[in-house]
Design an enzyme around this catalytic site. Sequence first.
Site, short mmCIF file in Angstrom:
data_model
loop_
_atom_site.label_atom_id
_atom_site.label_comp_id
_atom_site.label_asym_id
_atom_site.label_seq_id
_atom_site.Cartn_x
_atom_site.Cartn_y
_atom_site.Cartn_z
N VAL A 47 0.96 -1.34 -0.16
CA VAL A 47 -0.13 0.08 -0.18
C VAL A 47 0.83 1.08 0.08
O VAL A 47 1.90 1.18 0.86
CB VAL A 47 -0.94 0.09 1.22
CG1 VAL A 47 -1.64 1.33 1.34
CG2 VAL A 47 -1.71 -1.30 1.33
N CYS A 48 0.51 2.03 -1.06
CA CYS A 48 1.43 3.32 -0.97
C CYS A 48 2.99 3.15 -1.12
O CYS A 48 3.08 2.28 -2.07
CB CYS A 48 1.02 4.22 0.26
SG CYS A 48 1.33 5.89 0.30
N THR A 49 3.72 3.64 -0.18
CA THR A 49 5.15 3.64 -0.28
C THR A 49 5.68 2.33 -0.01
O THR A 49 6.94 1.94 0.36
CB THR A 49 5.84 4.72 0.23
OG1 THR A 49 5.50 4.99 1.68
CG2 THR A 49 5.70 5.97 -0.54
N THR B 134 2.96 3.23 -6.91
CA THR B 134 3.18 3.54 -5.61
C THR B 134 2.69 5.01 -5.66
O THR B 134 2.20 5.49 -6.57
CB THR B 134 4.58 3.56 -5.28
OG1 THR B 134 4.62 3.79 -3.69
CG2 THR B 134 5.38 4.60 -5.84
N ALA C 179 -1.58 2.83 -5.13
CA ALA C 179 -0.86 4.09 -4.75
C ALA C 179 -1.36 4.83 -3.49
O ALA C 179 -1.29 4.09 -2.64
CB ALA C 179 -1.75 4.91 -5.94
#
Length: 317
Positions: free
Chosen positions: A104-106, A124, A157
Amino acid sequence: MAQRTVLFVLFDGVQSLDVTGPLEVFAGAEQHTPGTYRIRTASLDGAAVRTSSGLTVVPDEALAGADTPHTLVVPGGQGTRRPDARLAEWLREHGPRAERLVSVCTGAIRLAEAGLLDGRRVTTHWAYCDKLAHDHPAVEVDPDPIYVRDGRVSTSAGVTSGIDLALALVEEDLGRDAALTIARHLVVFLRRPGNQAQFSAQLAAQTAQREPLREVQQWITEHPDADLSVESLAVRARLSPRHFARAFQTETGMTPGRYVDRVRLEHARRLLEDTSDGVEEISRASGYGTPEGMRRAFVRALGTAPSEYRRRFHPAQ
């Protein structure tokens, strides 16, 4: 279906929503169909972690003692800006054993540090796509989608897109009805398409520095059904068409035509999601003129026709 363990990896500086958003989706699925998911959280030493917002989270266990999960979820957050050799080593050893590897995300940065994204297409948070691509050239980074699924590896992202990805995984496991029930409970769409852009048209483009160009940007947003040709917009900006086109791209980062395309697509999507207006009416209101023109734009940008888009994303009444 056999119970599937979903393990969330915790570390200091983790983004709390990256954890709790997807976790609530899997927890909702377990409530909907008991015995489906066993949800666990773990940090390296089993100690409590402090999230980027200051929230303290106490994990269920230490990673060293955790069983190999079916789905391994690595969230992001400010903590991913600092390399963690111990966590990278754990992921390198245990990541390949999980049937599904999710970031998830970074959190994608953590997976890349462990070499688990080499040769994969991933995404990301938009602000870190360039860094991920630069630091890990063996990884194919796509900055546009809200999530990407490449075999057993799924990456999402920024922040809330982790919910979209989790819903897609639950839909894969339990079917559309279960995922829809969970989405309604969380008051979110069943799921946005993975290839939906991270940005709205207004966020994707930079805000122009000159006031006449900013006014044109606002005009386009408020009047997607107007004549939005370069010639017409140049008159509104009080510039020649050539000067306008060059200045618009320089100051916003995209051509006038590309900006208009994004605004119209976004406007049509909102009408399909939020209203019961007919496709012909929506195509006119969004500046496409005809249903066929809108259909071509949807297929080109989203890979689906407007009617199918509405079927998937218009909430049931």
